[in-house]
Design an enzyme around this catalytic site. Structure first.
Site: not given
Length: 278
Positions: A44, A116, A157
């Site tokens: 990321e 995300k 994440c």
């Protein structure tokens, strides 16, 4: 049909300067190419890791204008290697960003984009505070892509804490799910290994999690320990890392899609999901 893939997992320590990060990435990526990688994966925030709002806005741009992305596409085409940019920080408005994972094939073409979905908003006991939603636009779409015979799932994440996303990808038949990350040190120590192994076991797939590691220019520390977990929950790779010894570099691992089919036939839990009345 079994598909064998050699993957170069890049453990990284991004700075606030995209040009410096690109140079470091190419160094690691070339090393991966030299070791025969079919696919290279990065964490990321590969292009920039910065919590200063004005500075990150001034150092990022829209995807179609991004020099970092264009250079990576050229690298893939020149070296005949695929690349998962775990995420690039790109503008979606002049004052809003997306945390976007981009999958590039060996011809330099983009074959997958994922923004995300789950944004990290929290005040931690050690005084650190994160408000991703104050600057970032959340994605709203589950994304999988096909690359050289492999069916791949894309997450980032904090998504790791939401099992339904991983089950949705497994239900699409993906064999590998990526979890590029910049995990904090306290949560990394407590949960990183357990969550990644759980996602692999419950979905019968490979989990590949390239991570940021060490102390960054902003003063933020990330946990490292880039992991590759197989469908049985065995850890095939742990890159290690501490704040003082970030263990940056490229780490090689082989993935065999046959193992996914074998484990899913042995424990067919994906076929046994039931709707419950509440």
């Amino acid at each position: 049909m079994s598909v064998m893939t050699k993957i170069g997992v890049v453990q990284f320590n991004s700075s606030i300067v995209p040009e410096d990060n690109l140079s470091a990435l190419f160094s690691y990526a070339q090393e991966g190419v030299n070791q025969g990688a079919d696919l290279i994966v990065t964490p990321e925030c590969t292009n920039i890791l910065d919590m200063n709002r004005q500075r990150i806005l001034s150092n990022t741009t829209y995807e179609e204008q991004d020099f970092f992305l264009k250079a990576c596409q050229e690298f893939c085409n020149t070296n005949s290697v695929s690349l998962l940019l775990g995420s690039l920080i790109v503008k979606v408005q002049e004052d809003r960003l997306a945390n976007r994972s981009i999958l590039i094939n060996k011809q330099g073409q983009i074959v997958g984009r994922y923004d995300k979905i789950h944004l990290f908003d929290v005040d931690l006991p050690d005084g650190e505070s994160y408000r991703e939603s104050a600057l970032y636009e959340a994605g709203n779409r589950v994304v999988s892509a096909r690359l050289d015979g492999l069916h791949l799932g894309m997450t980032i994440c904090y998504d790791l804490r939401f099992p339904y996303l991983y089950r949705a990808l497994a239900d699409e038949g993906v064999a590998v799910i990526f979890v590029p990350a910049a995990f904090t040190v306290p949560t990394g120590k407590a949960h990183w290994h357990s969550l990644l192994r759980a996602r692999a076991i419950e979905n019968g797939c490979y989990i590949i999690a390239p991570a940021q590691s060490g102390m960054h220019q902003t003063g933020r520390a990330t946990y490292g320990h880039s992991l590759v977990v197989d469908p049985w929950g065995e850890v095939l790779l742990d890159a290690g890392g501490t704040i003082d010894e970030e263990a940056t570099g490229v780490y090689m691992v082989d993935v065999d899609s046959y193992l996914v089919d074998k484990i899913r036939s042995k424990i067919p839990s994906l076929q046994h999901t039931r709707s419950l009345e509440i």
